[in-house]
Write a protein that holds these residues in place. Structure first.
Motif, mmCIF file in Angstrom:
data_model
loop_
_atom_site.group_PDB
_atom_site.id
_atom_site.type_symbol
_atom_site.label_atom_id
_atom_site.label_comp_id
_atom_site.label_asym_id
_atom_site.label_seq_id
_atom_site.Cartn_x
_atom_site.Cartn_y
_atom_site.Cartn_z
ATOM 1 N N VAL A 39 0.839 -1.200 0.000
ATOM 2 C CA VAL A 39 0.000 0.000 0.000
ATOM 3 C C VAL A 39 0.877 1.254 0.000
ATOM 4 O O VAL A 39 0.627 2.212 -0.752
ATOM 5 C CB VAL A 39 -0.961 0.005 1.205
ATOM 6 N N LEU A 40 1.910 1.271 0.832
ATOM 7 C CA LEU A 40 2.820 2.418 0.884
ATOM 8 C C LEU A 40 3.547 2.613 -0.448
ATOM 9 O O LEU A 40 3.725 3.748 -0.902
ATOM 10 C CB LEU A 40 3.837 2.229 2.014
ATOM 11 N N PHE A 41 3.946 1.513 -1.062
ATOM 12 C CA PHE A 41 4.576 1.577 -2.388
ATOM 13 C C PHE A 41 3.631 2.216 -3.401
ATOM 14 O O PHE A 41 4.029 3.093 -4.178
ATOM 15 C CB PHE A 41 4.972 0.165 -2.835
ATOM 16 N N SER A 42 2.384 1.792 -3.365
ATOM 17 C CA SER A 42 1.387 2.318 -4.296
ATOM 18 C C SER A 42 1.220 3.820 -4.126
ATOM 19 O O SER A 42 1.198 4.574 -5.106
ATOM 20 C CB SER A 42 0.041 1.610 -4.089
ATOM 21 N N ILE A 43 1.096 4.257 -2.882
ATOM 22 C CA ILE A 43 0.927 5.683 -2.595
ATOM 23 C C ILE A 43 2.144 6.479 -3.062
ATOM 24 O O ILE A 43 2.021 7.520 -3.718
ATOM 25 C CB ILE A 43 0.683 5.908 -1.087
ATOM 26 N N CYS A 44 3.322 5.976 -2.739
ATOM 27 C CA CYS A 44 4.561 6.675 -3.086
ATOM 28 C C CYS A 44 4.729 6.802 -4.593
ATOM 29 O O CYS A 44 5.027 7.892 -5.109
ATOM 30 C CB CYS A 44 5.757 5.930 -2.480
ATOM 31 N N MET A 45 4.508 5.717 -5.320
ATOM 32 C CA MET A 45 4.709 5.757 -6.766
ATOM 33 C C MET A 45 3.637 6.584 -7.475
ATOM 34 O O MET A 45 3.881 7.127 -8.555
ATOM 35 C CB MET A 45 4.762 4.340 -7.321
ATOM 36 N N ASN A 46 2.459 6.696 -6.869
ATOM 37 C CA ASN A 46 1.433 7.596 -7.421
ATOM 38 C C ASN A 46 1.888 9.049 -7.389
ATOM 39 O O ASN A 46 1.440 9.870 -8.197
ATOM 40 C CB ASN A 46 0.123 7.436 -6.643
ATOM 41 N N ALA A 47 2.787 9.354 -6.454
ATOM 42 C CA ALA A 47 3.271 10.724 -6.321
ATOM 43 C C ALA A 47 4.000 11.187 -7.580
ATOM 44 O O ALA A 47 4.034 12.387 -7.871
ATOM 45 C CB ALA A 47 4.192 10.844 -5.107
ATOM 46 N N LEU A 48 4.578 10.263 -8.329
ATOM 47 C CA LEU A 48 5.260 10.654 -9.564
ATOM 48 C C LEU A 48 4.278 11.293 -10.547
ATOM 49 O O LEU A 48 4.638 12.218 -11.291
ATOM 50 C CB LEU A 48 5.935 9.437 -10.208
ATOM 51 N N TYR A 49 3.045 10.808 -10.553
ATOM 52 C CA TYR A 49 2.018 11.420 -11.411
ATOM 53 C C TYR A 49 1.573 12.764 -10.852
ATOM 54 O O TYR A 49 1.512 13.765 -11.584
ATOM 55 C CB TYR A 49 0.817 10.483 -11.551
ATOM 56 N N PHE A 50 1.294 12.802 -9.563
ATOM 57 C CA PHE A 50 0.738 14.019 -8.975
ATOM 58 C C PHE A 50 1.740 15.174 -8.921
ATOM 59 O O PHE A 50 1.339 16.337 -8.871
ATOM 60 C CB PHE A 50 0.172 13.710 -7.597
ATOM 61 N N TYR A 51 3.036 14.852 -8.971
ATOM 62 C CA TYR A 51 4.043 15.916 -9.012
ATOM 63 C C TYR A 51 4.550 16.171 -10.426
ATOM 64 O O TYR A 51 5.527 16.896 -10.622
ATOM 65 C CB TYR A 51 5.202 15.591 -8.073
ATOM 66 N N GLY A 52 3.892 15.555 -11.415
ATOM 67 C CA GLY A 52 4.179 15.882 -12.806
ATOM 68 C C GLY A 52 5.305 15.125 -13.478
ATOM 69 O O GLY A 52 5.764 15.520 -14.553
ATOM 70 N N TYR A 53 5.751 14.019 -12.878
ATOM 71 C CA TYR A 53 6.856 13.262 -13.468
ATOM 72 C C TYR A 53 6.385 12.157 -14.414
ATOM 73 O O TYR A 53 7.208 11.540 -15.099
ATOM 74 C CB TYR A 53 7.717 12.640 -12.362
ATOM 75 N N ALA A 54 5.098 11.856 -14.430
ATOM 76 C CA ALA A 54 4.569 10.797 -15.290
ATOM 77 C C ALA A 54 3.145 11.153 -15.713
ATOM 78 O O ALA A 54 2.460 11.936 -15.051
ATOM 79 C CB ALA A 54 4.601 9.457 -14.560
ATOM 80 N N ASN A 55 2.697 10.541 -16.813
ATOM 81 C CA ASN A 55 1.395 10.897 -17.369
ATOM 82 C C ASN A 55 0.273 9.959 -16.911
ATOM 83 O O ASN A 55 0.490 9.052 -16.099
ATOM 84 C CB ASN A 55 1.478 10.955 -18.895
ATOM 85 N N ILE A 56 -0.902 10.165 -17.475
ATOM 86 C CA ILE A 56 -2.091 9.417 -17.061
ATOM 87 C C ILE A 56 -1.986 7.923 -17.405
ATOM 88 O O ILE A 56 -2.541 7.074 -16.695
ATOM 89 C CB ILE A 56 -3.363 10.025 -17.710
ATOM 90 N N VAL A 57 -1.273 7.602 -18.467
ATOM 91 C CA VAL A 57 -1.071 6.189 -18.828
ATOM 92 C C VAL A 57 -0.331 5.466 -17.694
ATOM 93 O O VAL A 57 -0.683 4.345 -17.313
ATOM 94 C CB VAL A 57 -0.288 6.062 -20.149
ATOM 95 N N TYR A 58 0.691 6.131 -17.177
ATOM 96 C CA TYR A 58 1.434 5.578 -16.042
ATOM 97 C C TYR A 58 0.518 5.387 -14.842
ATOM 98 O O TYR A 58 0.563 4.346 -14.168
ATOM 99 C CB TYR A 58 2.590 6.511 -15.671
ATOM 100 N N LEU A 59 -0.297 6.388 -14.560
ATOM 101 C CA LEU A 59 -1.186 6.330 -13.402
ATOM 102 C C LEU A 59 -2.108 5.112 -13.478
ATOM 103 O O LEU A 59 -2.258 4.379 -12.491
ATOM 104 C CB LEU A 59 -2.017 7.609 -13.317
ATOM 105 N N VAL A 60 -2.699 4.895 -14.633
ATOM 106 C CA VAL A 60 -3.613 3.759 -14.807
ATOM 107 C C VAL A 60 -2.858 2.439 -14.693
ATOM 108 O O VAL A 60 -3.282 1.519 -13.984
ATOM 109 C CB VAL A 60 -4.339 3.847 -16.164
ATOM 110 N N LEU A 61 -1.754 2.351 -15.407
ATOM 111 C CA LEU A 61 -0.962 1.121 -15.400
ATOM 112 C C LEU A 61 -0.480 0.776 -13.996
ATOM 113 O O LEU A 61 -0.612 -0.370 -13.537
ATOM 114 C CB LEU A 61 0.233 1.278 -16.347
ATOM 115 N N LEU A 62 0.069 1.761 -13.306
ATOM 116 C CA LEU A 62 0.569 1.546 -11.943
ATOM 117 C C LEU A 62 -0.532 1.027 -11.034
ATOM 118 O O LEU A 62 -0.332 0.039 -10.297
ATOM 119 C CB LEU A 62 1.130 2.859 -11.384
ATOM 120 N N ASN A 63 -1.683 1.674 -11.064
ATOM 121 C CA ASN A 63 -2.738 1.314 -10.115
ATOM 122 C C ASN A 63 -3.414 -0.015 -10.431
ATOM 123 O O ASN A 63 -3.867 -0.711 -9.521
ATOM 124 C CB ASN A 63 -3.751 2.455 -10.019
#
Length: 292
Positions: free
Chosen positions: A213-237
Motif C-alpha cells: 500500500v505504501l509503495f502504491s501511494i509513493c509511486m502515485n506521487a510521480l504522477y501528482f508531481y508531474g513526473y509521469a502521465n495518465i497512462v502511467y497512473l492507470v498502469l501503476l494502479n
C-alpha cells in the motif's frame, strides 16, 4: 570456468538492477534518450552491483553451505579461492566506479558508493546476521540503482529522485519477504533472522500488505508531481491493485510456499513493467524541487 565467475556476480540480481536503473533513467530523460550516456550508466552500475555481489558471496560462504539453493555456489565448493574472488570484485568495482565518476557524474558515483557500502558493509557483514531489520537496510542498496539512473540524466537530487528512491525501497520489502517465505526452511537452517523466521509468516503477510500500500501511494506521487502521465497512473494502479489482491489472498493460502512464489514473481513482473513503462510515460514536471 567463465560460467563460474558469471554466477559469482549473481546474474538475477544484475538483471533486476539493470531494469530499475533503466526505470530511473527513463523518468529523468522524459523520452529524449542519450544512448551513450545510457550505456555508460548501465554498464557502470552493473559492474558496481556485480562487484558487491562477488564480495557478498565471499562473506556468505558459511550461510550458503546451509541453504539448499546456494550450497553449490563456487565459494562454498571452493572452486574459486577467496583471494581470486576478491581480486575479481576489485576489478569489477574499479571499472564500474571509474565509469560513473569519469563518464557520468558525481551524483551517480555517490549513489553507487552508498549502495555498495550499505550492501556490503551494513547488510552483508552486519544486519543480515543480527537483526530483523536487515531487509530495511538492504532496501537502501536496492533502491540505489534507479537513483543512479535518474541522477545520471538530471545531475541533481530532486523531488523526483527522492520519490523514486522511496518507492523502489518500499518495493524491496514484500519482494524480499516473499523469497524468505518461499525458501523458509533455507533461511531457518542458516539462522538468518529475517521477518518470517524471526517472528512469523502471518506477521510477514501483514507487513507485506502495508508496504505494498505504501509503495502504491509513493509511486502515485510521480504522477501528482508531474513526473509521469495518465497512462502511467492507470498502469501503476492496475498492477498495484492486483498486488494488493495477492497480498489479501495470502491470508487464506493453503500452501504458503506456493503463494509466496507467485507473490515474488509478480513483484518482479510489476517493477519490470513499471520501470520500462517510464520510457513512454515520463513527463517534465512544471518545477523540480532540488534537494541537493
Amino acid at each position: 570456468m567463465l560460467k563460474k565467475y558469471l554466477f559469482l556476480t549473481k546474474p538475477g540480481i544484475l538483471f533486476g538492477n539493470f531494469v530499475t536503473t533503466l526505470g530511473g533513467y527513463f523518468v529523468a530523460t522524459q523520452g529524449s534518450v542519450d544512448f551513450l550516456l545510457l550505456l555508460l550508466t548501465l554498464l557502470g552500475t552493473t559492474l558496481v552491483v556485480a562487484s558487491g555481489c562477488v564480495v557478498n558471496n565471499v562473506i556468505d560462504q558459511d550461510i550458503d553451505e546451509k541453504m539448499q539453493r546456494t550450497q553449490n555456489r563456487a565459494m562454498v565448493k571452493k572452486t574459486i579461492s577467496e583471494p581470486i574472488a576478491l581480486s575479481f570484485a576489485f576489478v569489477l568495482g574499479l571499472l564500474g566506479f571509474g565509469l560513473l565518476w569519469f563518464w557520468v557524474n558525481a551524483y551517480a558515483f555517490l549513489f553507487a558508493v552508498i549502495g555498495f557500502v550499505v550492501y556490503v558493509g551494513f547488510y552483508s557483514l552486519w544486519t543480515k546476521r543480527s537483526t530483523i531489520h536487515q531487509t530495511v537496510i538492504g532496501s537502501i542498496s536496492g533502491a540505489a540503482p534507479p537513483v543512479i539512473g535518474y541522477t545520471a540524466v538530471a545531475n541533481q537530487f530532486d523531488l523526483g529522485a527522492l520519490i523514486i528512491f522511496l518507492g523502489y525501497a518500499l518495493w524491496q520489502m514484500p519482494h524480499s519477504w516473499a523469497i524468505a517465505i518461499y525458501r523458509f526452511d533455507d533461511y531457518k537452517n542458516a539462522g538468518i533472522p529475517i521477518l518470517p523466521v524471526a517472528r512469523s509468516i502471518l506477521r510477514t503477510k501483514v507487513e507485506s500488505l502495508i508496504y505494498v500500500v505504501l509503495f502504491s501511494i509513493c509511486m502515485n506521487a510521480l504522477y501528482f508531481y508531474g513526473y509521469a502521465n495518465i497512462v502511467y497512473l492507470v498502469l501503476l494502479n492496475v498492477l498495484c491493485a492486483y498486488w494488493i489482491y495477492l497480498s489479501l489472498i495470502g491470508f487464506k493460502a493453503d500452501n504458503d510456499q506456493l503463494w509466496a512464489r507467485k507473490y515474488f514473481l509478480f513483484s518482479v513482473l510489476l517493477i519490470t513493467i513499471i520501470s520500462l513503462a517510464f520510457s513512454f510515460t515520463s513527463t517534465a514536471p512544471s518545477s523540480a524541487m532540488v534537494l541537493f
